[in-house]
Design an enzyme around this catalytic site. Structure first.
Site, PDB file in Angstrom:
ATOM      1  N   ASP A 298      46.049  31.354  32.347  1.00 37.75           N
ATOM      2  CA  ASP A 298      46.693  31.454  31.034  1.00 37.75           C
ATOM      3  C   ASP A 298      46.132  32.615  30.211  1.00 37.75           C
ATOM      4  OD1 ASP A 298      47.831  29.113  31.882  1.00 37.75           O
ATOM      5  OD2 ASP A 298      47.192  27.916  30.157  1.00 37.75           O
ATOM      6  N   HIS A 440      41.816  30.657  32.917  1.00 33.19           N
ATOM      7  CA  HIS A 440      42.267  31.685  31.971  1.00 33.19           C
ATOM      8  C   HIS A 440      41.778  33.048  32.454  1.00 33.19           C
ATOM      9  CE1 HIS A 440      42.155  27.880  29.751  1.00 33.19           C
ATOM     10  NE2 HIS A 440      43.124  28.378  28.993  1.00 33.19           N
TER      11      HIS A 440
END
Length: 489
Positions: A298, A440
């Site tokens: 992400d 992430h």
């Protein structure tokens, strides 16, 4: 005693001398104040353009690469995005403002926690616009939305800064304007609000007239766009607080003679992203009878971390899903396009990492549609899947977003611990067939952890697939509004 003729000659000489003195002073003033914003030579233009960071410029982000500070804490959500220009003196000034915002938010949280015995939730969302005026003047506008659960309403404010790119310094009103500019700005602001206000009486109140008087305090917060001056006001400054933080726009042609700087001759053209011929990714065979996991990343793309992860994925013939932020893709278009051409799935992660469950219907639609549009300008397809920031979904989001929602079954907490060992352990100790793993690609520690995770799982026989591939191989047809966290056999 002088004759009348001599006296007249002397007076004429004094008068002419006075005129010449005034002209000389005016010339010096012009050189001092106008010369600083002279036309750039072609050599200066090229040097400046090579120094600055330019994304694929869009209407509201014309200069600067997006830097982000994002957490994944739904109780204390922080999402800050600001531009990096590539000029150290300017970037340090911008960073100082960002750090002050973070510090102020933390201090306010502490104060709010002292006023109640219940847990206080908080949100800080900061995004930016950036504009070029002429070939050496740039503006940055930070939009700040802050909310605490102890407040009845969120508070909006705007922070605008104007810079001389050649000198690397911030410009004030006196650097930009001249002559009777305060009266001209006051007139322009009032005209702007009168034209745009649905309630004309709102521009006749004592509050409005007092907040738009021709003095410097009224217009300190301003930016220069390609074709207009924008003046930003605080909540409650000229209209009631519930009306938010208003903005007035004054076209440059309405300020003829009041501008000290040049606003024509842009350093770059703002338009569509250059067309890039992208190769279609090669299909990869997936064995439905073997265990598989979907690695997801992400908040990217990131110019350094994402390529590191892509190199590792390529090494292990792995596919992953990247849930990207819309306000970052223009800055790192080459990274996004590499993700696509190497066979990875691109998902929608909102425009600026706002918590969708706390937004209205129009705001939700913007977060999703703007991200889809920016990705579609760079890739031949738009995202099918959406991952809501913080995993926050409510009925309004389900109704407004016509996409399947993808959450996760393993949260590595990489945004929080920033430890490659802890990230890898979280995966390797809990992993099972069909997991969707949350990471992430903003953090170097995550790339470090992938150097451990990928070979370890490969040795155990795991296949690395995209979320869509995982669902397909488990005979799951994703549907809009439904939530998917894993796909076991």
């Amino acid at each position: 005693m002088r004759s009348t003729k001599e006296l007249r000659s002397a007076r004429a000489a004094i008068f002419i001398g006075a005129i010449l003195t005034v002209l000389a002073a005016a010339a010096i003033f012009f050189v001092m104040h106008m010369g600083d914003n002279k036309n750039l030579s072609e050599r200066e233009r090229q040097a400046l353009a090579q120094t600055l960071y330019f994304p694929n410029p869009s209407e509201n982000q014309q200069i600067g690469e997006t830097e982000s500070i994002v957490n994944n804490d739904p109780d204390h959500a922080v999402s800050i995005h600001y531009p990096v220009f590539g000029i150290q003196a300017i970037d340090l000034q911008v960073l100082e403002v960002v750090e002050d915002l973070q510090k102020g938010h933390r201090e306010q949280l502490g104060q709010e926690q002292q006023t109640t015995t219940t847990d206080v939730q908080s949100d800080l969302l900061v995004d930016y616009q950036s504009y070029m005026a002429g070939d050496r003047t740039a503006s940055m506008v930070l939009t700040v939305k802050e909310q605490f659960s102890t407040w009845s309403n969120a508070r909006d404010r705007t922070i605008a800064m104007v810079f001389d790119l050649l000198e690397g310094r911030q410009l004030g009103l006196g650097d930009i304007f001249q002559n009777d500019y305060l009266e001209r700005l006051s007139e322009g602001v009032r005209k702007s609000f009168q034209a745009s206000s649905g309630n004309l009486s709102a521009t006749e109140t004592e509050q409005f007239l007092a907040g738009t008087t021709p003095d410097m305090d009224s217009f300190q917060n301003f930016a220069l766009t390609t074709d207009a001056v924008r003046i930003y006001f605080e909540q409650g400054q000229i209209f009631p607080e519930q009306d938010g933080a208003p903005m007035a726009e004054i076209p440059y042609e309405d300020l003829a003679g009041a501008l000290r700087i040049r606003t024509e001759g842009p350093l770059l053209s703002v338009g569509a992203a250059p067309e890039v011929e992208l190769t279609e990714p090669e299909p990869v065979a997936v064995d439905p009878d073997r265990p598989m996991v979907a690695l997801t990343f992400d908040d990217g793309p990131h110019p350094i971390v994402t390529p590191r992860i892509l190199n590792l994925l390529k090494q292990y013939n792995a596919r992953a899903t990247f849930f990207v932020l819309g306000n970052r893709v223009d800055s790192y278009a080459d990274v996004l396009q590499r993700e696509y051409t190497e066979g990875h799935e691109i998902g929608n992660h909102s425009y600026n990492h706002a918590s969708l469950s706390k937004l209205g219907e129009q705001e939700i639609a913007f977060q999703v549609q703007e991200t889809d549009e920016r990705i579609s300008h760079l890739l031949p397809t738009a995202p099918v899947l959406l991952r809501p920031p913080y995993g926050a979904i409510n009925d309004a989001a389900r109704e407004a977003i016509q996409k399947p929602f993808v959450l996760w079954s393993i949260d590595t907490q990489d945004w929080k611990n920033r430890s490659s060992g802890a990230i890898a352990s979280e995966v390797l100790e809990k992993v099972k067939d069909g997991d969707i793993i949350l990471m992430h690609d903003l953090y170097a520690a995550t790339a470090d952890a992938c150097e451990v995770i990928l070979p370890a799982l490969a040795a155990e026989g795991y296949q690395f697939v995209t979320v869509s591939e995982l669902l397909e191989k488990r005979d799951i047809v994703p549907a809009a509004g439904q939530v998917y966290t894993h796909a076991t056999a």
